[in-house]
Design an enzyme around this catalytic site. Structure first.
Site, PDB file in Angstrom:
ATOM      1  N   ARG A  32     -10.978   4.958  -2.831  1.00  0.00           N
ATOM      2  CA  ARG A  32      -9.863   4.595  -1.947  1.00  0.00           C
ATOM      3  C   ARG A  32      -9.575   5.756  -1.012  1.00  0.00           C
ATOM      4  O   ARG A  32      -9.732   6.913  -1.399  1.00  0.00           O
ATOM      5  CB  ARG A  32      -8.593   4.321  -2.742  1.00  0.00           C
ATOM      6  N   LEU A  57      -7.025   8.149   0.523  1.00  0.00           N
ATOM      7  CA  LEU A  57      -5.708   8.620   0.078  1.00  0.00           C
ATOM      8  C   LEU A  57      -4.697   8.500   1.207  1.00  0.00           C
ATOM      9  O   LEU A  57      -4.995   8.780   2.365  1.00  0.00           O
ATOM     10  CB  LEU A  57      -5.778  10.086  -0.354  1.00  0.00           C
ATOM     11  N   ASP A 106      -8.692  15.279   3.907  1.00  0.00           N
ATOM     12  CA  ASP A 106      -7.555  15.084   4.804  1.00  0.00           C
ATOM     13  C   ASP A 106      -7.296  13.577   4.860  1.00  0.00           C
ATOM     14  O   ASP A 106      -7.799  12.833   4.015  1.00  0.00           O
ATOM     15  CB  ASP A 106      -7.813  15.730   6.176  1.00  0.00           C
ATOM     16  N   ARG A 142       0.825  -1.215   0.000  1.00  0.00           N
ATOM     17  CA  ARG A 142       0.000   0.000   0.000  1.00  0.00           C
ATOM     18  C   ARG A 142       0.861   1.268   0.000  1.00  0.00           C
ATOM     19  O   ARG A 142       0.515   2.263  -0.632  1.00  0.00           O
ATOM     20  CB  ARG A 142      -0.912  -0.025   1.236  1.00  0.00           C
ATOM     21  N   HIS A 169     -19.185  13.669  -1.802  1.00  0.00           N
ATOM     22  CA  HIS A 169     -19.686  12.528  -1.023  1.00  0.00           C
ATOM     23  C   HIS A 169     -21.217  12.545  -1.032  1.00  0.00           C
ATOM     24  O   HIS A 169     -21.824  13.609  -0.854  1.00  0.00           O
ATOM     25  CB  HIS A 169     -19.153  12.636   0.420  1.00  0.00           C
ATOM     26  N   ASN A 205     -13.352  16.408  -2.505  1.00  0.00           N
ATOM     27  CA  ASN A 205     -14.085  15.156  -2.724  1.00  0.00           C
ATOM     28  C   ASN A 205     -15.575  15.464  -2.730  1.00  0.00           C
ATOM     29  O   ASN A 205     -16.033  16.384  -2.051  1.00  0.00           O
ATOM     30  CB  ASN A 205     -13.777  14.176  -1.589  1.00  0.00           C
ATOM     31  N   ASP A 228     -13.699  11.007   4.784  1.00  0.00           N
ATOM     32  CA  ASP A 228     -14.740  12.038   4.633  1.00  0.00           C
ATOM     33  C   ASP A 228     -14.811  12.971   5.842  1.00  0.00           C
ATOM     34  O   ASP A 228     -15.898  13.373   6.264  1.00  0.00           O
ATOM     35  CB  ASP A 228     -16.116  11.375   4.383  1.00  0.00           C
ATOM     36  N   GLY A 263      -8.418  11.417   6.923  1.00  0.00           N
ATOM     37  CA  GLY A 263      -9.526  10.629   7.449  1.00  0.00           C
ATOM     38  C   GLY A 263     -10.467  10.201   6.331  1.00  0.00           C
ATOM     39  O   GLY A 263     -10.238  10.479   5.153  1.00  0.00           O
TER      40      GLY A 263
END
Ligand code: GRF
Length: 221
Positions: free
Chosen positions: A90, A92, A140, A64, A108, A106, A144, A142
């Site tokens: 995925r 990040l 970041d 990974r 969501h 992003n 979402d 985490g």
């Protein structure tokens, strides 16, 4: 504003972004599309539009950390001003998040901080909420958890199943994501050192509740 867009799936948000750019509703340019999945339909859409594509696959048992580094180098090779996750499934890793800190957004399919992670529309229905929607937020490390930039609300109907709710949410995403990218490109929304909206932004097709930062810099009450 130069973008790299990351995708894993059908790419309807990528298409909405590309259409908004072509229609001069979004001041950006998609330099490349990167996917973790060779089979992502979004890749054929990008190829048809003449946008360069890259696949950085992650298979079970792969290293990974090496994948994170390759992804970071692939994206950084285009020197984008903004990285857009449009259905990238995925989380990040640190190399990309650090290098593009406050420059990754992003979309969501829920009103964060409710229902982060996978299957958000199903979980919204299971929870019995009457209103859900979509969120564009900064990324970041985490899942979402980054600062919210804009949201659009969508009613949850008694007849909804996961797919019908997700389709209605997607329709709002298709307006919200290009609008937010456009605000960033025009400096209406700045991201660094923290998200700040500097003027009333309008997104015609959707209900948006951005937090307006008045000239004094104080948050509204
Ligand atoms: C969207 O609902 C987005 O919110 C989520 O993944 C989905 C991607 O859809 N992150 P598409 O591939 O853009 O159609």
């Amino acid at each position: 504003m130069k973008l790299v867009v990351l995708v894993s799936g059908t790419g309807s948000n990528l298409r909405a972004l590309a259409d908004a750019i072509d229609g001069s509703r979004c001041g950006a340019h998609i330099a490349a599309v990167v996917s973790d999945k060779r089979s992502a339909k979004a890749l054929s859409f990008a190829t048809d539009r003449g946008i360069p594509t890259h696949v950085v696959p992650l298979r079970r048992g792969d290293d990974r950390d090496a994948w994170n580094r390759t992804l970071e180098q692939t994206v950084a090779g285009y020197d984008p001003e903004l990285v857009v996750l449009a259905g990238f499934m995925r989380v990040l890793g640190e190399p990309l998040v650090r290098r593009f800190a406050r420059r990754i957004v992003n979309v969501h399919p829920a009103l964060l901080p409710s229902f982060p992670g996978v299957d958000a529309p199903s979980r919204a229905i299971a929870a019995g909420v009457r209103v859900s929607g979509c969120t564009v937020h900064l990324v970041d490390e985490g899942v979402d958890t980054g600062p919210i930039l804009a949201q659009a609300a969508v009613p949850v109907l008694p007849t909804d199943d996961r797919d019908s709710l997700h389709e209605r949410i997607r329709a709002q995403e298709h307006a919200l994501l290009p609008a937010v990218v456009d605000w960033i490109s025009r400096g209406i929304l700045s991201l660094d050192p923290a998200p700040a909206l500097h003027a009333e932004a309008s997104a015609d097709a959707c209900l948006v509740s951005p937090r307006l930062v008045p000239p004094s810099g104080n948050e509204p009450q």
